[in-house]
Design a protein around this motif. Structure first.
Motif, PDB file in Angstrom:
ATOM      1  N   LEU A 187       0.832  -1.209   0.000  1.00  6.44           N
ATOM      2  CA  LEU A 187       0.000   0.000   0.000  1.00  6.44           C
ATOM      3  C   LEU A 187       0.865   1.258   0.000  1.00  6.44           C
ATOM      4  O   LEU A 187       0.578   2.219  -0.712  1.00  6.44           O
ATOM      5  CB  LEU A 187      -0.939  -0.007   1.202  1.00  6.44           C
ATOM      6  N   GLY A 188       1.917   1.257   0.788  1.00  6.61           N
ATOM      7  CA  GLY A 188       2.798   2.411   0.871  1.00  6.61           C
ATOM      8  C   GLY A 188       3.501   2.704  -0.437  1.00  6.61           C
ATOM      9  O   GLY A 188       3.647   3.867  -0.829  1.00  6.61           O
ATOM     10  N   ALA A 189       3.935   1.657  -1.119  1.00  8.01           N
ATOM     11  CA  ALA A 189       4.629   1.848  -2.399  1.00  8.01           C
ATOM     12  C   ALA A 189       3.739   2.572  -3.400  1.00  8.01           C
ATOM     13  O   ALA A 189       4.206   3.411  -4.163  1.00  8.01           O
ATOM     14  CB  ALA A 189       5.080   0.502  -2.964  1.00  8.01           C
ATOM     15  N   ALA A 190       2.451   2.269  -3.378  1.00  6.48           N
ATOM     16  CA  ALA A 190       1.505   2.884  -4.317  1.00  6.48           C
ATOM     17  C   ALA A 190       0.847   4.144  -3.744  1.00  6.48           C
ATOM     18  O   ALA A 190      -0.075   4.680  -4.354  1.00  6.48           O
ATOM     19  CB  ALA A 190       0.430   1.864  -4.698  1.00  6.48           C
ATOM     20  N   ASN A 191       1.312   4.600  -2.591  1.00  5.00           N
ATOM     21  CA  ASN A 191       0.767   5.785  -1.932  1.00  5.00           C
ATOM     22  C   ASN A 191      -0.733   5.649  -1.674  1.00  5.00           C
ATOM     23  O   ASN A 191      -1.510   6.566  -1.910  1.00  5.00           O
ATOM     24  CB  ASN A 191       1.081   7.045  -2.737  1.00  5.00           C
ATOM     25  N   LEU A 192      -1.123   4.478  -1.169  1.00  7.59           N
ATOM     26  CA  LEU A 192      -2.529   4.192  -0.892  1.00  7.59           C
ATOM     27  C   LEU A 192      -2.827   4.106   0.604  1.00  7.59           C
ATOM     28  O   LEU A 192      -3.795   3.470   1.011  1.00  7.59           O
ATOM     29  CB  LEU A 192      -2.941   2.882  -1.578  1.00  7.59           C
ATOM     30  N   GLY A 193      -2.001   4.719   1.423  1.00  2.01           N
ATOM     31  CA  GLY A 193      -2.248   4.693   2.855  1.00  2.01           C
ATOM     32  C   GLY A 193      -1.688   3.438   3.490  1.00  2.01           C
ATOM     33  O   GLY A 193      -0.688   2.886   3.035  1.00  2.01           O
ATOM     34  N   ASP A 194      -2.369   2.972   4.540  1.00  2.00           N
ATOM     35  CA  ASP A 194      -1.875   1.805   5.258  1.00  2.00           C
ATOM     36  C   ASP A 194      -2.998   0.809   5.518  1.00  2.00           C
ATOM     37  O   ASP A 194      -4.156   1.046   5.175  1.00  2.00           O
ATOM     38  CB  ASP A 194      -1.179   2.214   6.559  1.00  2.00           C
ATOM     39  N   ILE A 195      -2.633  -0.284   6.121  1.00  2.00           N
ATOM     40  CA  ILE A 195      -3.576  -1.380   6.363  1.00  2.00           C
ATOM     41  C   ILE A 195      -4.742  -0.933   7.249  1.00  2.00           C
ATOM     42  O   ILE A 195      -5.872  -1.358   7.055  1.00  2.00           O
ATOM     43  CB  ILE A 195      -2.816  -2.604   6.938  1.00  2.00           C
ATOM     44  N   GLY A 196      -4.470  -0.056   8.208  1.00  2.00           N
ATOM     45  CA  GLY A 196      -5.530   0.439   9.090  1.00  2.00           C
ATOM     46  C   GLY A 196      -6.565   1.282   8.371  1.00  2.00           C
ATOM     47  O   GLY A 196      -7.732   1.312   8.749  1.00  2.00           O
ATOM     48  N   LEU A 197      -6.152   1.957   7.323  1.00  2.00           N
ATOM     49  CA  LEU A 197      -7.072   2.764   6.526  1.00  2.00           C
ATOM     50  C   LEU A 197      -8.053   1.874   5.764  1.00  2.00           C
ATOM     51  O   LEU A 197      -9.255   2.143   5.715  1.00  2.00           O
ATOM     52  CB  LEU A 197      -6.293   3.635   5.536  1.00  2.00           C
ATOM     53  N   HIS A 198      -7.541   0.802   5.183  1.00  2.00           N
ATOM     54  CA  HIS A 198      -8.364  -0.068   4.335  1.00  2.00           C
ATOM     55  C   HIS A 198      -9.103  -1.156   5.112  1.00  2.00           C
ATOM     56  O   HIS A 198     -10.165  -1.607   4.681  1.00  2.00           O
ATOM     57  CB  HIS A 198      -7.499  -0.699   3.247  1.00  2.00           C
ATOM     58  N   PHE A 199      -8.516  -1.595   6.226  1.00  2.00           N
ATOM     59  CA  PHE A 199      -9.086  -2.707   7.003  1.00  2.00           C
ATOM     60  C   PHE A 199      -9.093  -2.349   8.492  1.00  2.00           C
ATOM     61  O   PHE A 199      -8.402  -2.974   9.296  1.00  2.00           O
ATOM     62  CB  PHE A 199      -8.267  -3.983   6.778  1.00  2.00           C
ATOM     63  N   PRO A 200      -9.863  -1.333   8.887  1.00  4.35           N
ATOM     64  CA  PRO A 200      -9.818  -0.865  10.278  1.00  4.35           C
ATOM     65  C   PRO A 200     -10.278  -1.934  11.272  1.00  4.35           C
ATOM     66  O   PRO A 200     -11.169  -2.735  10.961  1.00  4.35           O
ATOM     67  CB  PRO A 200     -10.771   0.330  10.273  1.00  4.35           C
ATOM     68  N   ASN A 201      -9.674  -1.902  12.454  1.00  2.00           N
ATOM     69  CA  ASN A 201     -10.046  -2.884  13.475  1.00  2.00           C
ATOM     70  C   ASN A 201     -11.395  -2.568  14.122  1.00  2.00           C
ATOM     71  O   ASN A 201     -11.827  -3.276  15.025  1.00  2.00           O
ATOM     72  CB  ASN A 201      -8.949  -3.024  14.538  1.00  2.00           C
ATOM     73  N   THR A 202     -12.064  -1.568  13.624  1.00  2.00           N
ATOM     74  CA  THR A 202     -13.419  -1.247  14.069  1.00  2.00           C
ATOM     75  C   THR A 202     -14.474  -1.829  13.124  1.00  2.00           C
ATOM     76  O   THR A 202     -15.666  -1.735  13.404  1.00  2.00           O
ATOM     77  CB  THR A 202     -13.607   0.279  14.141  1.00  2.00           C
ATOM     78  N   ASP A 203     -14.028  -2.420  12.022  1.00  2.00           N
ATOM     79  CA  ASP A 203     -14.933  -2.982  11.016  1.00  2.00           C
ATOM     80  C   ASP A 203     -15.044  -4.486  11.235  1.00  2.00           C
ATOM     81  O   ASP A 203     -14.066  -5.225  11.072  1.00  2.00           O
ATOM     82  CB  ASP A 203     -14.392  -2.678   9.614  1.00  2.00           C
ATOM     83  N   MET A 204     -16.223  -4.945  11.593  1.00  2.00           N
ATOM     84  CA  MET A 204     -16.435  -6.363  11.901  1.00  2.00           C
ATOM     85  C   MET A 204     -16.266  -7.275  10.684  1.00  2.00           C
ATOM     86  O   MET A 204     -16.122  -8.485  10.850  1.00  2.00           O
ATOM     87  CB  MET A 204     -17.813  -6.569  12.541  1.00  2.00           C
ATOM     88  N   ARG A 205     -16.262  -6.719   9.467  1.00  2.00           N
ATOM     89  CA  ARG A 205     -15.999  -7.552   8.279  1.00  2.00           C
ATOM     90  C   ARG A 205     -14.634  -8.219   8.360  1.00  2.00           C
ATOM     91  O   ARG A 205     -14.424  -9.284   7.782  1.00  2.00           O
ATOM     92  CB  ARG A 205     -16.028  -6.723   6.990  1.00  2.00           C
TER      93      ARG A 205
END
Length: 158
Positions: free
Chosen positions: A51-69
């Motif tokens: 994600l960082g290489a492509a300037n797409l943020g980080d894992i927490g942005l895309h898969f937050p630990n507040t999302d039950m999915r």
């Protein structure tokens, strides 16, 4: 051809009796990493590198630990999604180099299966995935086996 490099880091607390998943492989150990998903520290570091290489943020942005999915999900699913996200931007993954830092268990016997799992979801050849491990020489939280750390770098190209 345009080339970028990404760096990833992850850390997880170890808990007695918890499964220890690394690189999509369940390790035989008395304790395991604890987290919202399966707490695969290696795959999480790789996701952040991609994600960082492509300037797409980080894992927490895309898969937050507040999302039950994402609760209890295999981190290989997250990795597959990261590869899809960079592909949408025209990038392809070139290679991955990763380092685990933990006192136990010994990782060497598990590395071929880890490489196979990661290759299956990234589309890379196993020879383009390097996984290494070291200890922290019994120092600090890693040395006391209270946590595990992983670092990863990757190359992406367009």
């Amino acid at each position: 051809m345009k080339i970028k490099v990404g760096f990833g880091f992850d850390v997880h607390q170890m808990k007695e009796g918890h499964p220890f998943i690394v690189g999509g492989v369940q390790l035989e150990h008395h304790a395991g990493a604890f987290g919202h998903s399966d707490a695969d520290v290696l795959v999480h570091a790789i996701c952040d590198a991609i994600l960082g290489a492509a300037n797409l943020g980080d894992i927490g942005l895309h898969f937050p630990n507040t999302d039950m999915r994402w609760k209890g999900v295999s981190s290989l699913v997250l990795l597959e999604e990261c590869v899809r996200l960079i592909s949408e931007k025209g990038w392809s993954l070139g290679n991955i180099d990763a380092m685990l830092v933990l006192e136990a268990p010994k990782i060497k016997p598990y590395i071929p299966a880890m490489r196979k799992n990661i290759a299956a979801v990234t589309g890379l050849e196993e020879e383009d995935i390097s996984i290494k491990a070291t200890t922290n020489e019994t120092m600090g939280f890693i040395g006391r086996q209270e946590g595990v750390v992983a670092y990863a770098v990757c190359l992406i190209q367009k």
